[in-house]
Motif scaffolding. Structure first.
Motif, PDB file in Angstrom:
ATOM      1  N   SER A  43       0.849  -1.198   0.000  1.00 16.26           N
ATOM      2  CA  SER A  43       0.000   0.000   0.000  1.00 16.26           C
ATOM      3  C   SER A  43       0.875   1.235   0.000  1.00 16.26           C
ATOM      4  O   SER A  43       2.102   1.149   0.220  1.00 16.26           O
ATOM      5  CB  SER A  43      -0.891   0.019   1.255  1.00 16.26           C
ATOM      6  OG  SER A  43      -0.090   0.210   2.406  1.00 16.26           O
ATOM      7  N   GLY A  44       0.228   2.374  -0.213  1.00 17.80           N
ATOM      8  CA  GLY A  44       0.957   3.639  -0.199  1.00 17.80           C
ATOM      9  C   GLY A  44       1.486   3.970   1.186  1.00 17.80           C
ATOM     10  O   GLY A  44       2.621   4.434   1.340  1.00 17.80           O
ATOM     11  N   GLY A  45       0.654   3.730   2.184  1.00 26.78           N
ATOM     12  CA  GLY A  45       1.067   4.007   3.550  1.00 26.78           C
ATOM     13  C   GLY A  45       2.318   3.220   3.918  1.00 26.78           C
ATOM     14  O   GLY A  45       3.247   3.753   4.545  1.00 26.78           O
ATOM     15  N   PHE A  82      -0.746  14.588   2.337  1.00 29.97           N
ATOM     16  CA  PHE A  82      -1.295  13.302   2.784  1.00 29.97           C
ATOM     17  C   PHE A  82      -0.301  12.207   2.438  1.00 29.97           C
ATOM     18  O   PHE A  82       0.129  12.096   1.297  1.00 29.97           O
ATOM     19  CB  PHE A  82      -2.637  13.012   2.111  1.00 29.97           C
ATOM     20  CG  PHE A  82      -3.255  11.740   2.621  1.00 29.97           C
ATOM     21  CD1 PHE A  82      -3.965  11.726   3.813  1.00 29.97           C
ATOM     22  CD2 PHE A  82      -3.106  10.543   1.931  1.00 29.97           C
ATOM     23  CE1 PHE A  82      -4.510  10.550   4.305  1.00 29.97           C
ATOM     24  CE2 PHE A  82      -3.653   9.367   2.418  1.00 29.97           C
ATOM     25  CZ  PHE A  82      -4.356   9.371   3.607  1.00 29.97           C
ATOM     26  N   HIS A  83       0.076  11.414   3.441  1.00 26.92           N
ATOM     27  CA  HIS A  83       1.062  10.371   3.186  1.00 26.92           C
ATOM     28  C   HIS A  83       0.648   8.995   3.690  1.00 26.92           C
ATOM     29  O   HIS A  83       1.466   8.075   3.684  1.00 26.92           O
ATOM     30  CB  HIS A  83       2.409  10.781   3.793  1.00 26.92           C
ATOM     31  CG  HIS A  83       2.968  12.041   3.201  1.00 26.92           C
ATOM     32  ND1 HIS A  83       3.270  12.158   1.852  1.00 26.92           N
ATOM     33  CD2 HIS A  83       3.242  13.248   3.753  1.00 26.92           C
ATOM     34  CE1 HIS A  83       3.730  13.385   1.606  1.00 26.92           C
ATOM     35  NE2 HIS A  83       3.709  14.067   2.733  1.00 26.92           N
ATOM     36  N   GLU A 131       4.530  15.659  -2.118  1.00 30.48           N
ATOM     37  CA  GLU A 131       3.796  15.114  -3.255  1.00 30.48           C
ATOM     38  C   GLU A 131       4.013  16.069  -4.437  1.00 30.48           C
ATOM     39  O   GLU A 131       3.849  17.275  -4.260  1.00 30.48           O
ATOM     40  CB  GLU A 131       2.296  15.067  -2.957  1.00 30.48           C
ATOM     41  CG  GLU A 131       1.885  14.182  -1.816  1.00 30.48           C
ATOM     42  CD  GLU A 131       0.516  14.585  -1.264  1.00 30.48           C
ATOM     43  OE1 GLU A 131      -0.502  14.102  -1.757  1.00 30.48           O
ATOM     44  OE2 GLU A 131       0.477  15.411  -0.319  1.00 30.48           O
ATOM     45  N   ASP A 188       6.474  11.523  -2.671  1.00 28.84           N
ATOM     46  CA  ASP A 188       5.354  10.608  -2.499  1.00 28.84           C
ATOM     47  C   ASP A 188       4.542  10.650  -3.789  1.00 28.84           C
ATOM     48  O   ASP A 188       3.778  11.579  -4.027  1.00 28.84           O
ATOM     49  CB  ASP A 188       4.513  11.041  -1.292  1.00 28.84           C
ATOM     50  CG  ASP A 188       3.283  10.159  -1.099  1.00 28.84           C
ATOM     51  OD1 ASP A 188       2.955   9.375  -2.013  1.00 28.84           O
ATOM     52  OD2 ASP A 188       2.648  10.276  -0.037  1.00 28.84           O
ATOM     53  N   GLN A 210      -0.143   8.785  -5.481  1.00 28.23           N
ATOM     54  CA  GLN A 210      -1.295   9.172  -6.305  1.00 28.23           C
ATOM     55  C   GLN A 210      -0.881   9.670  -7.698  1.00 28.23           C
ATOM     56  O   GLN A 210      -1.577   9.445  -8.680  1.00 28.23           O
ATOM     57  CB  GLN A 210      -2.119  10.255  -5.592  1.00 28.23           C
ATOM     58  CG  GLN A 210      -3.458  10.507  -6.242  1.00 28.23           C
ATOM     59  CD  GLN A 210      -4.517  11.071  -5.291  1.00 28.23           C
ATOM     60  OE1 GLN A 210      -5.571  11.476  -5.723  1.00 28.23           O
ATOM     61  NE2 GLN A 210      -4.274  11.079  -4.007  1.00 28.23           N
ATOM     62  N   LYS A 263      -1.175   2.865  -5.247  1.00 29.86           N
ATOM     63  CA  LYS A 263      -2.443   3.086  -5.956  1.00 29.86           C
ATOM     64  C   LYS A 263      -2.501   2.432  -7.353  1.00 29.86           C
ATOM     65  O   LYS A 263      -2.774   1.253  -7.454  1.00 29.86           O
ATOM     66  CB  LYS A 263      -2.765   4.585  -6.016  1.00 29.86           C
ATOM     67  CG  LYS A 263      -3.211   5.132  -4.646  1.00 29.86           C
ATOM     68  CD  LYS A 263      -3.993   6.433  -4.748  1.00 29.86           C
ATOM     69  CE  LYS A 263      -4.746   6.725  -3.468  1.00 29.86           C
ATOM     70  NZ  LYS A 263      -4.000   7.490  -2.468  1.00 29.86           N
TER      71      LYS A 263
HETATM   72  C1  LIG Z   1      -3.507   7.357  -1.088  1.00 33.65           C
HETATM   73  C2  LIG Z   1      -2.246   7.985  -0.706  1.00 33.65           C
HETATM   74  C3  LIG Z   1      -1.430   7.435   0.287  1.00 33.65           C
HETATM   75  C4  LIG Z   1      -1.844   6.246   1.107  1.00 33.65           C
HETATM   76  O1  LIG Z   1      -1.968   5.083   0.347  1.00 33.65           O
HETATM   77  P1  LIG Z   1      -2.703   3.802   0.958  1.00 33.65           P
HETATM   78  O2  LIG Z   1      -2.568   2.772  -0.120  1.00 33.65           O
HETATM   79  O3  LIG Z   1      -4.113   4.202   1.261  1.00 33.65           O
HETATM   80  O4  LIG Z   1      -1.974   3.427   2.192  1.00 33.65           O
HETATM   81  C5  LIG Z   1      -0.213   8.040   0.542  1.00 33.65           C
HETATM   82  N1  LIG Z   1       0.169   9.128  -0.148  1.00 33.65           N
HETATM   83  C6  LIG Z   1      -0.576   9.684  -1.104  1.00 33.65           C
HETATM   84  C7  LIG Z   1      -0.074  10.881  -1.841  1.00 33.65           C
HETATM   85  C8  LIG Z   1      -1.825   9.146  -1.414  1.00 33.65           C
HETATM   86  O5  LIG Z   1      -2.575   9.707  -2.344  1.00 33.65           O
END
Ligand SMILES: *Cc1c(COP(=O)(O)O)cnc(C)c1O
Length: 405
Positions: A107-109, A142-143, A194, A227, A230, A256
């Motif tokens: 996942s992104g997190g 958002f990260h 980002e 990051d 997205q 994502k």
């Molecule tokens: C969605 C997102 C995340 C988190 O990703 P997850 O797969 O929900 O953990 C982190 N950073 C950015 C820029 C995002 O858009």
């Protein structure tokens, strides 16, 4: 008790799910390209893409083939073994980017968690006794939702109540280099940003700002982390947005769209930096799972072509022009911004805080979009969305706007 004959509805959600989400009443059942059908057979044009995830749309034949073929070979091994799909994917990602090394996760997190751990570890390994532990990020950023990643994120509402919080994180103003100059120092181990703030309201980094951030990082021996969870995998019309900005990070995170709907994420970096993540220092049971990597190989192959990437820019222009016209005609949006197929329609004074009303009216009129914060309607469709789907989706969106404006 579970029963396959039981009829499930949105009300069931409130009975059996932790109440951290407030999903739509609609329960989607199947999809094809950029079209989705719900339990009642009603169809929707999908401008949401599962939040910038289903970059090749739903039910993509190539992804389906890879899923089926790999599912009959082997699903999972753990990192006690490596596997061909993972090696192939890492080979592809390093060939297509600045990076020499890849760490896979789900996942992104998790990709960001790995990156934020790595920047601390790298500073401790290379600049011991300097107290070089501070991470700088930006407001509205958002990260992710792990405790570390929400704290690096710049939205206090997401950390409220979770105290005590990890320390050594400060936030500057995005697109304001003077603000970064004031807080960066030799104690800074990394700056995280980002290339386009997504959840924060679809705010592109100005190229001059990004370049100045890079220079300040170099001056203070701080790593630059992009990051691209997205913005990555073609979303901006480049495989990764940094390639369009002309600023190369030291670490890049991606997730994502990378799996097109199958969970996978990755952290990319250089050989030198990767050395701080030696054997046993970090890990993930599922990371590099062969099923996920087999699918992601198709996603990267399909997206990393000049046709697909230039198509993103053409489709973007089409959607933006039409959204601007809708915003003006109904006096609802003050501007339309973003990069490629990550587009935000910004509510004007009158509609401040009411972006969700457009989302809900959209559902009624057969179109799915998203919000980014309270005052931006976000569009993150599949990169291969057809002209016909765009046309019909925008017609429906206009009706949705007309119905409430
Ligand atoms: C969605 C997102 C995340 C988190 O990703 P997850 O797969 O929900 O953990 C982190 N950073 C950015 C820029 C995002 O858009």
């Amino acid at each position: 008790m579970s029963d396959s004959q039981k009829q499930y509805s949105r009300a069931t959600f409130d009975e059996v799910m932790v109440p951290n989400y407030n999903p739509s009443q609609i329960i989607p059942e199947r999809g094809e390209g950029s079209r989705v059908w719900d339990q009642n057979g009603k169809d929707y044009v999908d401008f949401a893409g599962g939040i910038a995830v289903t970059a090749l749309g739903h039910n993509h034949p190539g992804m389906l083939k890879a899923l089926k073929e790999q599912s009959e070979k082997i699903w999972h091994l753990s990192n006690v073994f490596t596997n061909k799909p993972a090696l192939e994917l890492a080979d592809k990602l390093t060939a297509a980017t600045f990076a020499d090394k890849v760490f896979f996760c789900n996942s992104g997190g998790e990709a960001n968690e790995a990156a934020f751990k790595l920047v601390r570890k790298y500073a401790n390994d290379n600049f011991p006794e300097q107290g070089k532990s501070e991470i700088i990020a930006f407001k509205q950023a958002f990260h992710g939702r792990t405790l570390f990643t929400v704290c690096v994120g710049g939205q206090p509402k997401y950390t409220k109540g979770y105290e005590p919080l990890p320390e050594g994180i400060t936030h500057g103003e995005f697109n304001n280099i003077d603000s970064l100059k004031e807080i960066i120092s030799d104690k800074t181990c990394a700056v995280v940003m980002e290339p386009v703030q997504g959840e924060g309201g679809i705010i592109p980094a100005e190229p001059e700002f990004a370049k100045a951030v890079r220079e300040l990082c170099d001056k203070h021996n701080a790593l630059l982390v992009f990051d691209e969870v997205q913005t990555g995998v073609g979303r901006t019309g480049h495989l990764y947005a940094y390639q369009g900005l002309g600023v190369t990070p030291d670490i890049l995170t991606t997730a994502k769209a990378m799996g097109g709907g199958f969970p996978i994420g990755a952290m990319l970096t250089t050989t030198k930096i990767s050395k701080s993540m030696g054997v046993g220092t970090h890990g993930s049971t599922y990371g590099g799972n062969p099923l996920a990597c087999a699918i992601s190989n198709v996603v990267i192959d399909e997206i990393n072509t000049p046709e697909m990437l230039s198509g993103v820019k053409e489709k973007s222009a089409k959607i933006r022009t039409r959204l601007e016209a809708i915003g003006e005609k109904y006096d609802v949006f003050e501007s339309v911004r973003g990069e490629g197929l990550l587009i935000g329609a910004v509510c004007n004074e009158k509609w401040q805080g009411k972006a969700r009303e457009f989302l809900v009216s959209g559902w009624e009129h057969g179109v799915m979009c998203l919000v980014a914060g309270l005052s931006v309607v976000r569009f993150a469709p599949a990169l291969n969305i057809t002209d016909e789907e765009i046309e019909q989706g925008l017609e429906r969106f206009e009706k949705a706007v007309a119905a409430i404006a």
